[in-house]
Design a protein around this motif. Structure first.
Motif, PDB file in Angstrom:
ATOM      1  N   UNK A   1       0.816  -1.208   0.000  1.00 35.60           N
ATOM      2  CA  UNK A   1       0.000   0.000   0.000  1.00 35.60           C
ATOM      3  C   UNK A   1       0.858   1.271   0.000  1.00 35.60           C
ATOM      4  N   UNK A   2       2.112   1.139   0.413  1.00 37.09           N
ATOM      5  CA  UNK A   2       3.033   2.280   0.439  1.00 37.09           C
ATOM      6  C   UNK A   2       3.996   2.281  -0.741  1.00 37.09           C
ATOM      7  N   UNK A   3       3.796   1.376  -1.680  1.00 41.46           N
ATOM      8  CA  UNK A   3       4.742   1.203  -2.782  1.00 41.46           C
ATOM      9  C   UNK A   3       4.327   2.014  -4.003  1.00 41.46           C
ATOM     10  N   UNK A   4       5.250   2.819  -4.520  1.00 38.83           N
ATOM     11  CA  UNK A   4       5.050   3.511  -5.791  1.00 38.83           C
ATOM     12  C   UNK A   4       5.503   2.572  -6.902  1.00 38.83           C
ATOM     13  N   UNK A   5       4.624   2.340  -7.859  1.00 39.05           N
ATOM     14  CA  UNK A   5       4.909   1.409  -8.951  1.00 39.05           C
ATOM     15  C   UNK A   5       5.014   2.165 -10.271  1.00 39.05           C
ATOM     16  N   UNK A   6       5.623   1.500 -11.250  1.00 37.00           N
ATOM     17  CA  UNK A   6       5.750   2.080 -12.586  1.00 37.00           C
ATOM     18  C   UNK A   6       5.495   0.967 -13.602  1.00 37.00           C
ATOM     19  N   UNK A   7       4.957   1.344 -14.734  1.00 37.25           N
ATOM     20  CA  UNK A   7       4.735   0.391 -15.806  1.00 37.25           C
ATOM     21  C   UNK A   7       4.973   1.075 -17.141  1.00 37.25           C
ATOM     22  N   UNK A   8       4.805   0.325 -18.201  1.00 35.87           N
ATOM     23  CA  UNK A   8       4.908   0.870 -19.545  1.00 35.87           C
ATOM     24  C   UNK A   8       3.882   0.206 -20.426  1.00 35.87           C
ATOM     25  N   UNK A   9       3.573   0.845 -21.539  1.00 31.23           N
ATOM     26  CA  UNK A   9       2.595   0.301 -22.480  1.00 31.23           C
ATOM     27  C   UNK A   9       3.317  -0.077 -23.768  1.00 31.23           C
ATOM     28  N   UNK A  10       3.200  -1.318 -24.207  1.00 34.14           N
ATOM     29  CA  UNK A  10       3.941  -1.765 -25.398  1.00 34.14           C
ATOM     30  C   UNK A  10       3.423  -1.117 -26.666  1.00 34.14           C
TER      31      UNK A  10
ATOM     32  N   UNK B   1      -3.648  -4.050 -29.629  1.00 35.04           N
ATOM     33  CA  UNK B   1      -4.062  -5.436 -29.805  1.00 35.04           C
ATOM     34  C   UNK B   1      -4.217  -6.164 -28.474  1.00 35.04           C
ATOM     35  N   UNK B   2      -3.715  -5.575 -27.378  1.00 30.42           N
ATOM     36  CA  UNK B   2      -3.727  -6.259 -26.078  1.00 30.42           C
ATOM     37  C   UNK B   2      -4.272  -5.354 -24.970  1.00 30.42           C
ATOM     38  N   UNK B   3      -5.174  -4.459 -25.335  1.00 28.75           N
ATOM     39  CA  UNK B   3      -5.614  -3.429 -24.403  1.00 28.75           C
ATOM     40  C   UNK B   3      -6.321  -4.009 -23.181  1.00 28.75           C
ATOM     41  N   UNK B   4      -7.070  -5.080 -23.333  1.00 25.69           N
ATOM     42  CA  UNK B   4      -7.790  -5.646 -22.190  1.00 25.69           C
ATOM     43  C   UNK B   4      -6.825  -6.218 -21.154  1.00 25.69           C
ATOM     44  N   UNK B   5      -5.838  -6.960 -21.618  1.00 28.06           N
ATOM     45  CA  UNK B   5      -4.828  -7.505 -20.715  1.00 28.06           C
ATOM     46  C   UNK B   5      -4.092  -6.392 -19.984  1.00 28.06           C
TER      47      UNK B   5
ATOM     48  N   UNK C   1       5.498  -5.456 -20.599  1.00 32.99           N
ATOM     49  CA  UNK C   1       5.636  -6.489 -21.627  1.00 32.99           C
ATOM     50  C   UNK C   1       6.283  -5.925 -22.887  1.00 32.99           C
ATOM     51  N   UNK C   2       6.772  -6.856 -23.716  1.00 33.72           N
ATOM     52  CA  UNK C   2       7.310  -6.578 -25.055  1.00 33.72           C
ATOM     53  C   UNK C   2       8.557  -5.699 -25.041  1.00 33.72           C
ATOM     54  N   UNK C   3       9.324  -5.751 -23.973  1.00 28.98           N
ATOM     55  CA  UNK C   3      10.591  -5.040 -23.935  1.00 28.98           C
ATOM     56  C   UNK C   3      11.652  -5.854 -24.677  1.00 28.98           C
ATOM     57  N   UNK C   4      12.602  -5.149 -25.259  1.00 23.87           N
ATOM     58  CA  UNK C   4      13.660  -5.781 -26.031  1.00 23.87           C
ATOM     59  C   UNK C   4      14.979  -5.769 -25.236  1.00 23.87           C
ATOM     60  N   UNK C   5      15.945  -6.569 -25.652  1.00 26.93           N
ATOM     61  CA  UNK C   5      17.211  -6.642 -24.902  1.00 26.93           C
ATOM     62  C   UNK C   5      17.879  -5.292 -24.683  1.00 26.93           C
ATOM     63  N   UNK C   6      17.845  -4.412 -25.696  1.00 31.92           N
ATOM     64  CA  UNK C   6      18.506  -3.120 -25.546  1.00 31.92           C
ATOM     65  C   UNK C   6      17.789  -2.205 -24.546  1.00 31.92           C
ATOM     66  N   UNK C   7      16.511  -2.462 -24.304  1.00 32.59           N
ATOM     67  CA  UNK C   7      15.774  -1.670 -23.316  1.00 32.59           C
ATOM     68  C   UNK C   7      16.209  -1.977 -21.892  1.00 32.59           C
ATOM     69  N   UNK C   8      16.573  -3.230 -21.634  1.00 32.43           N
ATOM     70  CA  UNK C   8      16.668  -3.693 -20.244  1.00 32.43           C
ATOM     71  C   UNK C   8      18.005  -4.291 -19.834  1.00 32.43           C
ATOM     72  N   UNK C   9      18.932  -4.521 -20.771  1.00 36.13           N
ATOM     73  CA  UNK C   9      20.167  -5.235 -20.422  1.00 36.13           C
ATOM     74  C   UNK C   9      20.946  -4.515 -19.331  1.00 36.13           C
ATOM     75  N   UNK C  10      21.212  -3.230 -19.515  1.00 37.00           N
ATOM     76  CA  UNK C  10      21.965  -2.477 -18.512  1.00 37.00           C
ATOM     77  C   UNK C  10      21.158  -2.322 -17.225  1.00 37.00           C
ATOM     78  N   UNK C  11      19.870  -2.052 -17.360  1.00 31.97           N
ATOM     79  CA  UNK C  11      19.022  -1.839 -16.190  1.00 31.97           C
ATOM     80  C   UNK C  11      18.823  -3.080 -15.356  1.00 31.97           C
ATOM     81  N   UNK C  12      18.767  -4.237 -15.997  1.00 33.75           N
ATOM     82  CA  UNK C  12      18.629  -5.483 -15.249  1.00 33.75           C
ATOM     83  C   UNK C  12      19.795  -5.663 -14.286  1.00 33.75           C
TER      84      UNK C  12
END
Length: 260
Positions: A149-158, A163-167, A206-217
């Motif tokens: 309840x105290x956690x700030x979250x973040x997301x992204x939209x692919x 095509x996947x708006x409901x999910x 979802x739908x992130x590519x290796x260049x998006x996340x390699x360094x951040x991981x």
């Protein structure tokens, strides 16, 4: 690989040179090309990748290169630089100063070195495997929040969100019902940086590519965080989904994301 610090220094130099070019062109009118319905590339993305490729190839000719715009050989085999010249191109193209340069050195698809730089505010994140996580040379660590309840979250939209708006909206609704709030800023690399820095405690996309996340991981893991697929199984750079948390909230988030 030995002496990872020299590769980190080399990536830092390449990121700095590219960053200076990007800053000078930030307020210009850009030549925007659509790679997909809403996926953009500008002349500055291409120029940034060219600068980084030339700098890294000159100093480390033995290491292959794979970039978002120019591609390369299979990054899963051997030593590779995996590079996003501008992560958050839509923000850049609209003069929103929230985007980054992401450079990772990987061995057989596993990140060993990471550098992420925001050209506009000059925040620079660096990490070496088993060497910690840093922002502007100061150590960083994930949050210690244990109450979701105290956690700030973040997301992204692919890019294929239509095509996947409901999910997407169902998972967003389920998370919004549990957390303090949710943000969406449009740079996966910086989302992972802010999670590693303890600003966010949860990140899913979802739908992130290796260049998006390699360094951040690597940065997140070195900062004490945890990253998996939505179901808690091992995430590879090409898994196309990630759940990243401060570790404490991970199991609870797996349950929330499974409700779809």
């Amino acid at each position: 690989m030995q002496n990872l610090s020299k590769y980190c220094d080399g990536a830092l130099k390449a990121a700095y040179i590219s960053s200076e070019m990007i800053k000078k062109s930030f307020n210009n009118k850009h030549n925007i090309v659509h790679k997909g319905t809403v996926d953009l590339v500008t002349e500055v993305d291409l120029a940034s990748e060219k600068i980084i490729r030339e700098e890294l190839t000159k100093n480390f000719p033995e290491i292959k290169f794979h970039g978002e715009e120019g591609g390369g050989e299979s990054w899963k085999n051997g030593d590779f630089w995996i590079v996003d010249p501008i992560d958050g191109t839509t923000n850049f193209a609209n003069r929103l100063p929230h985007f980054s340069i992401s450079i990772a050195l990987c061995h057989n698809g596993v990140p060993l070195v990471g550098v992420i730089k925001n050209p506009i505010n000059d925040e620079t994140y660096t990490t070496i495997k088993n060497g910690g996580a840093f922002c502007n040379n100061e150590p960083i660590h994930v949050s210690n929040i244990s109450d979701i309840n105290n956690a700030l979250a973040v997301t992204g939209f692919p890019y294929n969100r239509r095509e996947h708006i409901d999910e997407i909206t169902t998972r967003l609704k389920n998370m919004l019902m549990k957390v303090q709030d949710v943000r969406r800023f449009g740079s996966a690399a910086l989302d992972l940086c802010y999670l590693a820095k303890g600003i966010y405690s949860i990140y899913w996309e979802k739908n992130l590519k290796p260049w998006d996340i390699a360094a951040g991981q690597l940065l997140l893991e070195e900062a004490g965080g945890k990253i998996t697929k939505y179901d808690g199984s091992k995430m590879e750079l090409d898994s196309l989904e990630l759940l990243a948390t401060n570790g404490i909230l991970h199991e609870e988030c797996i349950e929330i994301l499974s409700l779809y």
